[in-house]
Design an enzyme around this catalytic site. Structure first.
Site, short mmCIF file in Angstrom:
data_model
loop_
_atom_site.label_atom_id
_atom_site.label_comp_id
_atom_site.label_asym_id
_atom_site.label_seq_id
_atom_site.Cartn_x
_atom_site.Cartn_y
_atom_site.Cartn_z
CG LEU A 45 49.94 50.23 47.34
CD1 LEU A 45 51.00 49.14 47.21
CD2 LEU A 45 50.37 51.48 46.60
CG ASP A 46 44.53 52.76 43.21
OD1 ASP A 46 43.78 52.76 44.21
OD2 ASP A 46 44.82 53.78 42.55
N PRO A 47 44.64 48.28 42.81
CG PRO A 47 42.64 47.10 42.52
CD PRO A 47 43.17 48.46 42.88
CG LEU A 48 45.29 48.95 37.42
CD1 LEU A 48 44.85 49.99 36.40
CD2 LEU A 48 45.65 47.65 36.72
CB ALA A 49 49.65 50.67 42.63
#
Length: 303
Positions: A45-49
């Site tokens: 998962l992306d850091p912003l997710a």
């Protein structure tokens, strides 16, 4: 627990990854907390997710490939009226456009075009590689390269909430789906552009009915006892409910673990779960032409 002694721990942790943390950092934090000798995650998962990140400890890494192919459910908020250089809130906001006054029926007419089998062009800000280089590294250099379209499936796409400039969507999709691209494409069909301002992975198939744990919750359990912490782990075969299962005796298990083929009267199956008479999950075998062929057997008990 000792901070330096790692355990041959086996099981699946459903970690609720926090915002702003990379999947690898979340994995390492969980591994050190459990003091697991071996760990891996299944689909970053992306850091912003935020949201579900299945972490496989020990022998569970042998079944992790099945989770990479799983369907996933996301809740995402699309902010309308701009596009982003990265497709999400991290990038520079560009090309401001007025947001049309779209009725619910008109919005539904757009969304229906994205349900079922569709084609997506992966974003430049992704971990896909071109000549050995991750695309996001090329994108950071201001470069853009041609990417082949991918066939994906959007199983469901519904509106949870809408405001003047946002849409919050519930998406169930196949592997390989980029939610940022989906949101961008919807924004273009609406004529105003859009980017992802919030993204949360609610579940990874087949774990939709199981609870996720935040790192803070796990630390509290660890302070109580090792047993309280380990109790949150799921057995390895929880990841494999779609595969047929058979029970075999100890003699067959011994031969399979020695890499031998064993005669069987079970129906042919590309992969099947093998259990002992005591219900212990032994691993995976293939059944073909009247024989069992060992494929992925566990080195020790499943938990």
């Amino acid at each position: 627990m000792s901070r330096h002694r790692f355990r041959k721990l086996n099981g699946i942790l459903l970690l609720d990854k926090a915002l702003g943390v990379s999947s690898n950092k979340a994995l390492q934090d969980a591994r050190f907390l459990f003091q697991a000798e071996k760990a891996g995650h299944t689909g970053s998962l992306d850091p912003l997710a935020s949201g579900m990140l299945p972490v496989c400890f020990g022998e569970a890494t042998k079944v992790s490939a099945f989770l990479l192919d799983s369907d996933k459910r996301y809740v995402t908020t699309a902010t309308l009226g701009y596009v982003s250089t990265t497709g999400d809130a991290e990038g520079e906001k560009l090309n401001p456009r007025s947001i049309p006054d779209t009725s619910d029926a008109e919005l539904e007419a757009v969304l229906v075009q994205f349900r079922g089998g569709i084609s997506q062009i992966p974003p430049m800000y992704s971990a896909l590689k071109k000549d050995g280089q991750p695309l996001y590294k090329l994108a950071r250099q201001g470069l853009e390269v041609e990417r082949a379209a991918r066939d994906i499936t959007i199983h469901s796409l519904t509106v949870l909430e809408r405001t003047e400039n946002t849409l919050t969507l519930d998406v169930v999709c196949s592997k390989g789906t980029y939610i940022r691209t989906l949101v961008e494409d919807i924004g273009e069909r609406l004529g105003c552009g859009a980017y992802v301002s919030m993204l949360r992975r609610e579940s990874v198939d087949p774990f939709g009915a199981f609870r996720m744990y935040r790192l803070e919750e796990l630390r509290t359990l660890a302070e109580q006892s090792v047993e309280a912490l380990d109790a949150v782990l799921l057995p390895l075969d929880t990841a494999l409910p779609h595969l047929p299962a058979i029970t075999v005796d100890d003699a067959v298990i011994t031969r399979l673990r020695q890499g031998q083929k064993v005669r069987t009267d079970h129906e042919a199956a590309e992969l099947m779960r093998i259990y002992s008479d005591f219900g212990e999950f032994i691993g995976l075998c293939e059944s073909t032409h009247g024989v069992l062929i060992p494929r992925r057997l566990l080195a020790y008990s499943s938990l």
